[in-house]
Design a protein around this motif. Sequence first.
Motif, mmCIF file in Angstrom:
data_model
loop_
_atom_site.group_PDB
_atom_site.id
_atom_site.type_symbol
_atom_site.label_atom_id
_atom_site.label_comp_id
_atom_site.label_asym_id
_atom_site.label_seq_id
_atom_site.Cartn_x
_atom_site.Cartn_y
_atom_site.Cartn_z
ATOM 1 N N ARG A 1 0.871 -1.071 -0.065
ATOM 2 C CA ARG A 1 -0.085 0.053 0.022
ATOM 3 C C ARG A 1 0.846 1.046 -0.006
ATOM 4 O O ARG A 1 1.957 1.163 0.444
ATOM 5 C CB ARG A 1 -0.810 -0.070 1.297
ATOM 6 C CG ARG A 1 -1.795 -1.266 1.305
ATOM 7 C CD ARG A 1 -2.554 -1.313 2.682
ATOM 8 N NE ARG A 1 -3.553 -2.553 2.736
ATOM 9 C CZ ARG A 1 -4.548 -2.488 2.507
ATOM 10 N NH1 ARG A 1 -5.369 -1.603 1.757
ATOM 11 N NH2 ARG A 1 -5.157 -3.702 2.675
ATOM 12 N N GLN B 1 0.559 6.401 3.360
ATOM 13 C CA GLN B 1 -0.558 6.062 4.648
ATOM 14 C C GLN B 1 -0.503 7.372 5.494
ATOM 15 O O GLN B 1 -1.457 7.580 5.912
ATOM 16 C CB GLN B 1 -0.085 4.794 5.386
ATOM 17 C CG GLN B 1 -0.127 3.606 4.894
ATOM 18 C CD GLN B 1 -1.264 2.912 4.435
ATOM 19 O OE1 GLN B 1 -2.474 3.858 4.676
ATOM 20 N NE2 GLN B 1 -1.268 1.826 3.670
ATOM 21 N N LYS C 1 -5.984 5.410 4.978
ATOM 22 C CA LYS C 1 -5.964 4.185 4.646
ATOM 23 C C LYS C 1 -6.219 3.909 3.100
ATOM 24 O O LYS C 1 -7.008 4.301 2.527
ATOM 25 C CB LYS C 1 -7.195 3.588 5.530
ATOM 26 C CG LYS C 1 -7.125 1.691 4.958
ATOM 27 C CD LYS C 1 -7.942 1.123 5.810
ATOM 28 C CE LYS C 1 -8.006 -0.469 5.562
ATOM 29 N NZ LYS C 1 -6.775 -0.935 5.980
ATOM 30 N N ASP C 2 -5.116 3.180 2.529
ATOM 31 C CA ASP C 2 -4.859 3.144 0.990
ATOM 32 C C ASP C 2 -5.592 1.773 0.827
ATOM 33 O O ASP C 2 -5.129 0.827 1.147
ATOM 34 C CB ASP C 2 -3.186 3.240 0.542
ATOM 35 C CG ASP C 2 -3.393 3.138 -0.671
ATOM 36 O OD1 ASP C 2 -3.449 4.186 -1.486
ATOM 37 O OD2 ASP C 2 -3.018 2.050 -1.287
ATOM 38 N N MET C 3 -6.456 1.745 -0.191
ATOM 39 C CA MET C 3 -7.220 0.568 -0.603
ATOM 40 C C MET C 3 -7.239 0.265 -2.068
ATOM 41 O O MET C 3 -7.950 0.894 -3.005
ATOM 42 C CB MET C 3 -8.475 0.695 -0.143
ATOM 43 C CG MET C 3 -8.694 0.579 1.279
ATOM 44 S SD MET C 3 -10.519 0.933 1.887
ATOM 45 C CE MET C 3 -10.759 2.558 1.652
ATOM 46 N N PRO C 4 -6.128 -0.400 -2.617
ATOM 47 C CA PRO C 4 -6.060 -0.768 -3.985
ATOM 48 C C PRO C 4 -7.024 -1.087 -4.818
ATOM 49 O O PRO C 4 -7.727 -2.048 -3.847
ATOM 50 C CB PRO C 4 -4.671 -1.259 -3.990
ATOM 51 C CG PRO C 4 -3.943 -0.998 -2.857
ATOM 52 C CD PRO C 4 -4.964 -0.919 -1.938
ATOM 53 N N ARG D 1 -2.217 -2.666 -8.424
ATOM 54 C CA ARG D 1 -2.400 -1.739 -7.245
ATOM 55 C C ARG D 1 -1.542 -0.378 -7.401
ATOM 56 O O ARG D 1 -1.333 0.357 -6.376
ATOM 57 C CB ARG D 1 -1.247 -2.404 -5.872
ATOM 58 C CG ARG D 1 -1.803 -3.990 -5.873
ATOM 59 C CD ARG D 1 -1.257 -4.449 -4.711
ATOM 60 N NE ARG D 1 -1.375 -4.107 -3.420
ATOM 61 C CZ ARG D 1 -2.538 -4.445 -2.595
ATOM 62 N NH1 ARG D 1 -3.304 -5.428 -3.409
ATOM 63 N NH2 ARG D 1 -2.923 -3.826 -1.449
ATOM 64 N N ALA E 1 -6.267 3.237 -6.473
ATOM 65 C CA ALA E 1 -6.851 2.833 -5.180
ATOM 66 C C ALA E 1 -7.930 4.064 -4.666
ATOM 67 O O ALA E 1 -7.745 5.231 -5.310
ATOM 68 C CB ALA E 1 -5.425 2.914 -4.098
#
Length: 230
Positions: free
Chosen positions: A32, A35, A67-70, A75, A78
Motif C-alpha cells: 500500500r 498512509q 488508509k490506502d485501498m488498491p 495496485r 486506489a
Amino acid sequence: MKHLFISVFFLMHFVYCFAQEINDKEVDSLYREDQFYAGVTYNLLGNMPKDVEQSGFSLGFHLGFIKDMPINKNRNVAIGVGLGYSSNSFNQNLLVDKDNMGKATYSVLKDNNTFIKNKFSNHLIELPIEFRWRTSTATEYDFWRIYTGFKLGYVFTHTTKYRGDLGRIRYTNIEDFNNFQYGLTLSAGYNTWNIFLYYALNPIFSSDANLDGNKIDMNTIKIGLMFYIL
C-alpha cells in the motif's frame, strides 16, 4: 503550531526511511502507498465582498492518516479514506465584533494603518476521501501521483482577533461561522513533493452573517505542498 508541524514532519521522515529499509529486504506484493500526510498551505479567500482584502500571510498546517485501498491488480489505482487535523489562519480587513445584544457584527477596515492585526482562525477534524493514481510498483518508491478527492471538515474551534485603534477584540466560537466545511482536493507531484489544492464548496460564514445587508459568501481556497509518507 509551527514547531508541532516541523516535529511531525521529521517524525514522518524517520518512519519513511525505516519503511524503506524494511521494503528493501522483502518485496510486498500486496503493498500500500502513502498512509500518512503532512502539508503546509497559503490560505486565500474567495468571493470576498467589496472592499474586503487579505493582508499579511495566511497559513494552514495539515496532517493525518489515510488508509490506502488498491482496487486493481497492479495496485496503482486506489481509494483512500482517512482522518486528519487542519489549522488555518486568515489575515484580512473584515472586522468581527458584537453589538450590545451580543449579536455578531461585520464591517470593513478600510484604512490598514488603523490596526496591527485582524484575522480569524480555525481548527478542524477532517475526513479526506481520495481517488488515487500513481506509477508505483512493489519495488519502486519514487513515483508520480495524482490524487483527487473530497474533504469534509468539522470546525471544533474558531477565533477572531483584532488589535488596533479600537483596542483588543477577541471572540471564540461565534455562531455565524459554519461548523462544517467541505470541498474538492487535488494533489499531484513526484516522490515526496506534491502540489496541493483545496477549494471549499460552502462559505465560511452561515447565512446569518451579512455585511451592509448582503450575505457574506467568502469561501476557502488553499494552495501549497503536501508530503505523503508510508
